[in-house]
Design a protein around this motif. Structure first.
Motif, PDB file in Angstrom:
ATOM      1  N   UNK A   1       0.896  -1.201  -0.105  1.00  0.00           N
ATOM      2  CA  UNK A   1       0.029  -0.112   0.000  1.00  0.00           C
ATOM      3  C   UNK A   1       0.824   1.334   0.019  1.00  0.00           C
ATOM      4  N   UNK A   2       0.322   2.609  -0.138  1.00  0.00           N
ATOM      5  CA  UNK A   2       0.683   3.672  -0.311  1.00  0.00           C
ATOM      6  C   UNK A   2       1.334   4.071   1.122  1.00  0.00           C
ATOM      7  N   UNK A   3       2.056   5.112   1.313  1.00  0.00           N
ATOM      8  CA  UNK A   3       2.466   5.821   2.613  1.00  0.00           C
ATOM      9  C   UNK A   3       1.180   6.396   3.268  1.00  0.00           C
ATOM     10  N   UNK A   4       0.281   6.767   2.372  1.00  0.00           N
ATOM     11  CA  UNK A   4      -0.916   7.652   3.096  1.00  0.00           C
ATOM     12  C   UNK A   4      -1.686   6.282   3.667  1.00  0.00           C
ATOM     13  N   UNK A   5      -1.980   5.184   2.767  1.00  0.00           N
ATOM     14  CA  UNK A   5      -2.883   4.206   3.336  1.00  0.00           C
ATOM     15  C   UNK A   5      -2.355   3.677   4.685  1.00  0.00           C
ATOM     16  N   UNK A   6      -0.977   3.356   4.459  1.00  0.00           N
ATOM     17  CA  UNK A   6      -0.384   2.878   5.788  1.00  0.00           C
ATOM     18  C   UNK A   6      -0.629   3.788   7.058  1.00  0.00           C
ATOM     19  N   UNK A   7      -0.455   5.130   6.818  1.00  0.00           N
ATOM     20  CA  UNK A   7      -0.707   5.962   8.023  1.00  0.00           C
ATOM     21  C   UNK A   7      -1.818   6.183   8.585  1.00  0.00           C
ATOM     22  N   UNK A   8      -2.874   5.925   7.441  1.00  0.00           N
ATOM     23  CA  UNK A   8      -4.467   5.864   7.965  1.00  0.00           C
ATOM     24  C   UNK A   8      -4.591   4.933   8.636  1.00  0.00           C
ATOM     25  N   UNK A   9      -4.169   3.566   8.199  1.00  0.00           N
ATOM     26  CA  UNK A   9      -4.517   2.451   8.832  1.00  0.00           C
ATOM     27  C   UNK A   9      -3.658   2.218  10.306  1.00  0.00           C
ATOM     28  N   UNK A  10      -2.627   2.580  10.285  1.00  0.00           N
ATOM     29  CA  UNK A  10      -1.751   2.636  11.773  1.00  0.00           C
ATOM     30  C   UNK A  10      -2.682   3.632  12.782  1.00  0.00           C
TER      31      UNK A  10
END
Length: 64
Positions: free
Chosen positions: A29-38
């Protein structure tokens, strides 16, 4: 939890920590998706950030 978040939680159980970069690699996934999920895992009180919120932030399971 979605499948990506389950994978991340299992990773932390095995390796004790997780970074955004590792989350991206594990889940493709993208950095944005990873940040949101975390962030959602933090809000659900599953993970906590061990320090800074910068690029080197590490996450651990609550209670670890």
């Amino acid at each position: 939890m979605n499948d990506r978040q389950v994978k991340a939680t299992l990773h932390v159980k095995e390796f004790k920590t997780l970074t955004n970069t590792q989350y991206q690699a594990i889940n493709a996934v993208s950095k944005v998706t990873a940040s949101r999920d975390l962030q959602l895992l933090i809000e659900k009180k599953i993970l906590k950030n061990t320090g800074t919120m910068d690029a080197g932030a590490e996450y651990v399971l609550i209670g670890s």
